[in-house]
Design a protein around this motif. Structure first.
Motif, PDB file in Angstrom:
ATOM      1  N   LEU A 285       0.974  -1.700   0.152  1.00  0.00           N
ATOM      2  CA  LEU A 285       0.148  -0.247   0.334  1.00  0.00           C
ATOM      3  C   LEU A 285       1.237   1.509  -0.016  1.00  0.00           C
ATOM      4  CD1 LEU A 285      -2.817  -1.180   2.897  1.00  0.00           C
ATOM      5  CD2 LEU A 285      -3.123  -1.823   1.004  1.00  0.00           C
ATOM      6  N   ASP A 286       0.422   2.677  -0.211  1.00  0.00           N
ATOM      7  CA  ASP A 286       1.148   3.646  -0.619  1.00  0.00           C
ATOM      8  C   ASP A 286       1.050   4.435   1.381  1.00  0.00           C
ATOM      9  OD1 ASP A 286      -0.963   4.980  -0.264  1.00  0.00           O
ATOM     10  OD2 ASP A 286      -1.390   5.477  -2.878  1.00  0.00           O
ATOM     11  N   ASP A 287       1.348   4.675   0.996  1.00  0.00           N
ATOM     12  CA  ASP A 287       1.167   6.172   2.568  1.00  0.00           C
ATOM     13  C   ASP A 287       0.004   6.297   2.902  1.00  0.00           C
ATOM     14  OD1 ASP A 287       1.111   8.118   0.523  1.00  0.00           O
ATOM     15  OD2 ASP A 287       2.976   9.628   1.163  1.00  0.00           O
ATOM     16  N   LYS A 288      -1.462   6.266   2.002  1.00  0.00           N
ATOM     17  CA  LYS A 288      -2.569   6.244   2.404  1.00  0.00           C
ATOM     18  C   LYS A 288      -3.282   5.058   2.591  1.00  0.00           C
ATOM     19  CE  LYS A 288      -1.996  11.662   0.445  1.00  0.00           C
ATOM     20  NZ  LYS A 288      -2.428  12.041  -0.895  1.00  0.00           N
ATOM     21  N   GLY A 289      -2.844   3.576   2.069  1.00  0.00           N
ATOM     22  CA  GLY A 289      -3.270   2.770   2.561  1.00  0.00           C
ATOM     23  C   GLY A 289      -4.014   3.082   0.966  1.00  0.00           C
ATOM     24  N   VAL A 290      -3.717   3.214  -0.013  1.00  0.00           N
ATOM     25  CA  VAL A 290      -4.212   2.532  -0.983  1.00  0.00           C
ATOM     26  C   VAL A 290      -3.219   1.209  -1.740  1.00  0.00           C
ATOM     27  CG1 VAL A 290      -5.219   3.578  -3.709  1.00  0.00           C
ATOM     28  CG2 VAL A 290      -5.479   5.311  -1.906  1.00  0.00           C
ATOM     29  N   PRO A 291      -3.631   0.992  -2.934  1.00  0.00           N
ATOM     30  CA  PRO A 291      -3.259  -0.236  -3.381  1.00  0.00           C
ATOM     31  C   PRO A 291      -2.313   0.062  -4.335  1.00  0.00           C
ATOM     32  CG  PRO A 291      -5.367  -1.092  -2.851  1.00  0.00           C
ATOM     33  CD  PRO A 291      -5.427   0.378  -2.197  1.00  0.00           C
ATOM     34  N   LEU A 292      -0.959  -0.722  -4.344  1.00  0.00           N
ATOM     35  CA  LEU A 292      -0.023   0.592  -5.281  1.00  0.00           C
ATOM     36  C   LEU A 292      -0.293  -1.111  -6.356  1.00  0.00           C
ATOM     37  CD1 LEU A 292       3.252   0.377  -3.638  1.00  0.00           C
ATOM     38  CD2 LEU A 292       1.754   2.238  -4.550  1.00  0.00           C
ATOM     39  N   ALA A 293      -0.598  -0.694  -7.602  1.00  0.00           N
ATOM     40  CA  ALA A 293      -0.906  -1.239  -8.857  1.00  0.00           C
ATOM     41  C   ALA A 293      -0.204  -1.043 -10.419  1.00  0.00           C
ATOM     42  CB  ALA A 293      -2.034  -1.056  -9.973  1.00  0.00           C
ATOM     43  N   ASP A 294       0.309  -2.182 -10.878  1.00  0.00           N
ATOM     44  CA  ASP A 294       0.608  -1.758 -12.200  1.00  0.00           C
ATOM     45  C   ASP A 294      -0.077  -0.679 -12.747  1.00  0.00           C
ATOM     46  OD1 ASP A 294       1.436  -2.680 -15.184  1.00  0.00           O
ATOM     47  OD2 ASP A 294       3.098  -3.238 -13.830  1.00  0.00           O
ATOM     48  N   ALA A 295       0.184  -0.205 -13.649  1.00  0.00           N
ATOM     49  CA  ALA A 295      -0.095   0.779 -14.758  1.00  0.00           C
ATOM     50  C   ALA A 295      -0.964   0.826 -16.061  1.00  0.00           C
ATOM     51  CB  ALA A 295       0.665   2.198 -14.584  1.00  0.00           C
ATOM     52  N   TYR A 296      -0.538  -0.530 -16.148  1.00  0.00           N
ATOM     53  CA  TYR A 296      -1.070  -1.170 -17.171  1.00  0.00           C
ATOM     54  C   TYR A 296      -1.561  -2.713 -17.426  1.00  0.00           C
ATOM     55  CZ  TYR A 296       2.720   2.184 -19.267  1.00  0.00           C
ATOM     56  OH  TYR A 296       3.273   3.535 -20.069  1.00  0.00           O
ATOM     57  N   THR A 297      -1.083  -3.609 -16.098  1.00  0.00           N
ATOM     58  CA  THR A 297      -2.183  -4.595 -15.715  1.00  0.00           C
ATOM     59  C   THR A 297      -3.134  -3.995 -14.833  1.00  0.00           C
ATOM     60  OG1 THR A 297      -1.138  -5.413 -14.282  1.00  0.00           O
ATOM     61  CG2 THR A 297      -0.856  -5.878 -16.844  1.00  0.00           C
ATOM     62  N   LEU A 298      -2.860  -3.197 -14.342  1.00  0.00           N
ATOM     63  CA  LEU A 298      -3.650  -2.757 -12.862  1.00  0.00           C
ATOM     64  C   LEU A 298      -3.736  -4.017 -11.752  1.00  0.00           C
ATOM     65  CD1 LEU A 298      -5.242   0.241 -12.314  1.00  0.00           C
ATOM     66  CD2 LEU A 298      -4.983  -1.082 -14.985  1.00  0.00           C
ATOM     67  N   GLN A 299      -2.662  -4.761 -11.870  1.00  0.00           N
ATOM     68  CA  GLN A 299      -1.951  -6.244 -11.000  1.00  0.00           C
ATOM     69  C   GLN A 299      -1.996  -5.148  -9.716  1.00  0.00           C
ATOM     70  OE1 GLN A 299       0.660  -8.474 -12.208  1.00  0.00           O
ATOM     71  NE2 GLN A 299      -1.323 -10.430 -11.491  1.00  0.00           N
ATOM     72  N   THR A 300      -1.581  -5.664  -8.541  1.00  0.00           N
ATOM     73  CA  THR A 300      -1.561  -5.231  -7.413  1.00  0.00           C
ATOM     74  C   THR A 300      -0.450  -6.074  -6.776  1.00  0.00           C
ATOM     75  OG1 THR A 300      -3.077  -6.568  -5.742  1.00  0.00           O
ATOM     76  CG2 THR A 300      -3.884  -4.136  -6.201  1.00  0.00           C
ATOM     77  N   SER A 301       0.187  -6.009  -6.034  1.00  0.00           N
ATOM     78  CA  SER A 301       0.688  -6.726  -5.109  1.00  0.00           C
ATOM     79  C   SER A 301       0.680  -8.464  -4.655  1.00  0.00           C
ATOM     80  CB  SER A 301       2.334  -6.273  -3.813  1.00  0.00           C
ATOM     81  OG  SER A 301       0.962  -6.253  -2.843  1.00  0.00           O
TER      82      SER A 301
END
Length: 482
Positions: A285-301
């Motif tokens: 997650l980023d510092d605001k608790g939002v999932p980090l995702a790949d910009a082209y697949t929208l896949q999270t970790s």
């Protein structure tokens, strides 16, 4: 308790969620969509459509007010705030109805009502009535307005942008905090509809612009219409019997106090992810608790979980939400066979007057990318003396275009310009097609049109790339009045 097993679960039924649902279903999978609030997209209910309805009313009033400059003198001028808001709400409800009709076409067994939270990486609990297990999931929970907690002391006199579209009438005065996209659109529209407007910002930013020349031009124009301080020094803000008192320092450092009927917070939106229990999943997650995702697949970790739309905290725009929803839904439906989706060139429009638009890479991004070492060139055109703009008395604004030195590749644009929504589309198509400035200059331009301002800026940019002659003031070949 009800138990459901699905191939794909979509959390949220907004623009991104609906796109994800339909795309995932195309893989002939069992797809379940969960909604914890009212059906109907942010765009239709409280975003792009009702705001444009309010702006349309304001534009109509402004045209009448400006008519005498053409020698046209209309009769009695009156703005009926109740009638304005009645039309805004009626048309808004029609747009929402179209969305609801689309949602009604989704089979009942594919929809679950309630707030979802993760139990583990593949299991969701919806309120306390339904447990759902899924192979893959898409988080498309949207966003909501946010503001400082201390402002809650203002009670009902504090409104967020969503609240505006429930008004039955127009207030006499408002203080708008946040000269971003939403704040500027609402503030100028309310001003042109006869509401006294004060607008305050922090840090000097304006509507997402990063080019200092364009931002200065836009700021000067708006400040000429209504009070605007994009880097305000606001002190006390207190609810009183008949409004809200606000103390602030003006541009000369002199203390002022105003009283307004309402305060409108347009200070940003926050992704709706805090109730999902993401902290249980070990997801990045980023510092605001939002999932980090790949910009082209929208896949999270977590490979089987995707995020789309406002919940992704990337570009909170309807066309982006739709595109992200399609990519995320497609990948959730085909999981584990993940594909990179087409991400369009950046295109953002602010429906002020003049309109503001950003295409491709912005000035600040290019400064970071190239290190400010002269590796990109800038071309510009002012609309103050542009032919068609003067004809229609809309001759305000500045267009700045960017291109890569050496290759001449068009990189992006920022503008405050008449008809910027149309100029930006032409430039976005050129950007996505990876055109060079030379190729863009080969395209046809009619006369007299506002688009000739793009040609002027392109010629200036071409000169900056050392691929054409310097601009000559009032040169006929350059297009007199371009």
């Amino acid at each position: 308790m009800k138990h459901i097993t699905a191939d794909v679960v979509i959390i949220g039924s907004g623009t991104a969620g609906l796109a994800a649902y339909r795309t995932a279903r195309a893989h002939h999978k069992k797809v379940v969509m969960i909604e914890g609030g009212r059906y109907g997209t942010t765009c239709a209910r409280v975003g792009c459509m009702p705001s444009k309805l309010l702006i349309a009313a304001a534009d109509s009033a402004h045209r009448v007010a400006e008519a005498p400059a053409f020698g046209v003198h209309p009769g009695e001028f009156r703005i009926d705030g109740r009638q304005v808001m009645s039309r805004v709400k009626a048309e808004r409800d029609r747009f929402v109805g179209l969305v609801l009709a689309s949602i009604d076409s989704i089979p009942a067994q594919d929809k679950v009502a309630g707030h979802a939270r993760f139990v583990d990486q593949h299991t969701l609990m919806v309120d306390e009535h339904t447990r759902i297990t899924a192979t893959s999931l898409v988080i498309a929970t949207g966003s909501r307005p946010t503001f400082p907690d201390a402002w809650r002391e203002l009670g009902t006199l504090l409104q967020v942008s969503d609240d505006v579209f429930e008004w039955d009438r127009l207030p006499r005065s408002v203080a708008v905090f946040g000269p971003g996209v939403i704040g500027l659109e609402l503030g100028q529209a309310l001003h042109r509809l006869g509401v006294k407007v004060w607008m305050f910002g922090v840090g000097g930013q304006l509507a997402g612009l990063t080019d200092p020349v364009v931002m200065a031009c836009a700021g000067k124009g708006f400040a000429g219409e209504f009070f605007l301080d994009a880097d305000a020094r606001v002190g006390r803000m207190e609810r009183v019997a008949d409004g809200v008192d606000i103390d602030f320092l003006d541009a000369e450092g002199v203390s002022e106090r105003i009283r307004v009927d309402l305060v409108i917070a347009a200070t940003g939106r926050l992704p709706n992810v805090e109730r999902l229990g993401l902290e249980r999943l070990g997801m990045a997650l980023d510092d605001k608790g939002v999932p980090l995702a790949d910009a082209y697949t929208l896949q999270t970790s977590l490979p089987h979980i995707f995020v789309a739309g406002d919940a992704s905290n990337q570009l909170p725009l309807l066309h982006e939400a739709n595109a992200q929803g399609r990519i995320a839904g497609d990948n959730a439906g085909r999981f584990p066979d993940i594909r990179a989706g087409l991400r369009h060139s950046r295109l953002a429009v602010v429906f002020t007057d003049p309109q503001i638009a950003m295409v491709g890479a912005g000035y600040r991004e290019l400064e970071r990318r190239y290190g400010g070492g002269g590796f990109f060139a800038i071309g510009q055109a002012s609309f103050e003396d542009q032919g068609r703009s003067r004809v229609v008395l809309r001759n305000r604004g500045m267009l700045r275009l960017y291109a890569e030195q050496g290759s001449g590749l068009f990189l992006g644009a920022e503008m405050s310009a008449p008809e910027a929504e149309h100029l930006a589309h032409l430039l976005a198509w050129a950007h996505q097609s990876r055109m060079t400035v030379a190729q863009m200059l080969e395209m046809p331009f009619y006369h007299p049109v506002i688009e000739e301002g793009v040609r002027t800026a392109l010629r200036d940019l071409n000169a900056g790339l050392h691929r054409g002659p310097a601009m000559v003031d009032r040169c006929m070949e350059c297009g007199v009045g371009d």
